[in-house]
Structures are given as C-alpha cells and as structure tokens.
Motif scaffolding. Sequence first.
Motif: not given
Length: 257
Positions: A204, A207-212, A215
Amino acid sequence: MKKVANATTYLDMDTKELFKMYNKDKDREIRNILIEKNLYLVNILAKKYMNKGVEFEDIYQVASLGLIYAIDRYDIDKGFEFSSFATPTIMGEIKKYFRDKVWTLRVPRRVQELSKKISEARVFLEQKNKKHPKVKEIAEYIGCREEDVLEAMEASYGYQPISLDASSNDDSEDKDITLIDKIGKEESSFGNIEQKDFINKFMENLNELELKIFKERFFLDKTQSAIANELEISQMTVSRIERKIIEKLKKEYEKNV
C-alpha cells in the motif's frame, strides 16, 4: 579501475545472471556481490532469535556464514528461488549454533556450587535413611535455607537437560504423559496469515511503478531485463528501483519485529 567498473556492472545485474556466472567461474568478486544483495535475509532470520541469551552480532555472523554456504551450494539450473533455498540453510546454521554452543543456561557460580552440595547430600541421606530426602532434610544437612535448595535444584536443570521423552512428573492419573506431550505446536497457518497481511500493508506504501516491479519480480519471477523491455525503461532503472523497494521492505520489517 577495471575491478571498480566490474563491481559496478555486477551490482546492476540480475541476481539470476550473477548466479549463472558464479556457478561457472566461482569468481570471489561475484560471490561478494551476491552476499551483499542477500544480506537482508540474514538480517530478517537472525532477528527471529533475538533475546534468547545470545548477542545479536553472534547470531548475525552465524547466519551470514549460512548465507555463504547457501550461495556456494545453490544450483540455479534446478529452478528453485534462491531465497527459498537459502532460508532453511541459514536457519539450519543458526539452530546448529544454539544446539552446539548455547544449549545450557548460565547460572551463578554460587548456585552451581550449592547444586553440587545438594547432589552429594542427596546421595548421603538416601543411603543413610533408605529413602529420597525431602528439601527440608537437605537444607538442614547442608546448613542453608529451603528456598536456596529449591533455587539451586531448579537452576540445575539449565546444565542438566531433561529428555522431552521423560515423564511429566505431575500428579495426574496418566503417568504415561511425557514433557513433549505438553509442548504446544506452532500453527504454521498463523504465520502465513501474518506474513500475507504484512506484505499487503507494505504494498500500500508503494507507488504505481514500484508496485508493478515488486509484483513482477517477486510474484511473477520476471527478470529485470524483461520488466525493463515491458516498461520501456533501462534495466539499470529497474535494478535501482528494486534496491529501493528492498530497502523499504527491510525498514518496514524492522519496525514490525
């Protein structure tokens, strides 16, 4: 200058590529990079054994040795993730250290000396009276308080371990119950739930890039180069973001330990 350049190149390389090179050449410089990249495992596993009567630095050194063993023995061609292979190896070294070096409790010399006197008194009184002596009789024979005798008898279990197969020695009707029967078992599913909850909360904060990247690297097992091509960025950028994520993960874990 050549070694510095090589070291920088290695740092930016994917771990799997490094293992392929190390398995082939056994280059010490590559091994050092692999150790550096995986020290977070040592830190996480060593912290599980804090406050158990041993300095954290000692446990950390033993765990680090386990990491080196794991790196030397790891065969990337078998398809296992390194973290899955290294974890039991590191844990094994830590447990072996506790079993071989730290399996007894440290008791004061005063208590050790009193325990020896109690053992001698017990043998003497048992032979004299043809029965097991009571604490009061031992205390009177030695010339000390009953509380001191009880303290020494309890502490003596620290350096005279009792088998888990021994009788529980309680007043229950079932005399076949052993000590191991009374030891609770850790429910593995609880740990899985706790870890899953920790990872979900950690994601949570990405950020969007780190999360992608997180995963795809750690759940889908994609290489840095594959992710870089997909996102149309350089592999060095993926590597830098991955190191940043791991650093965040370590800090978050340390806060929750």
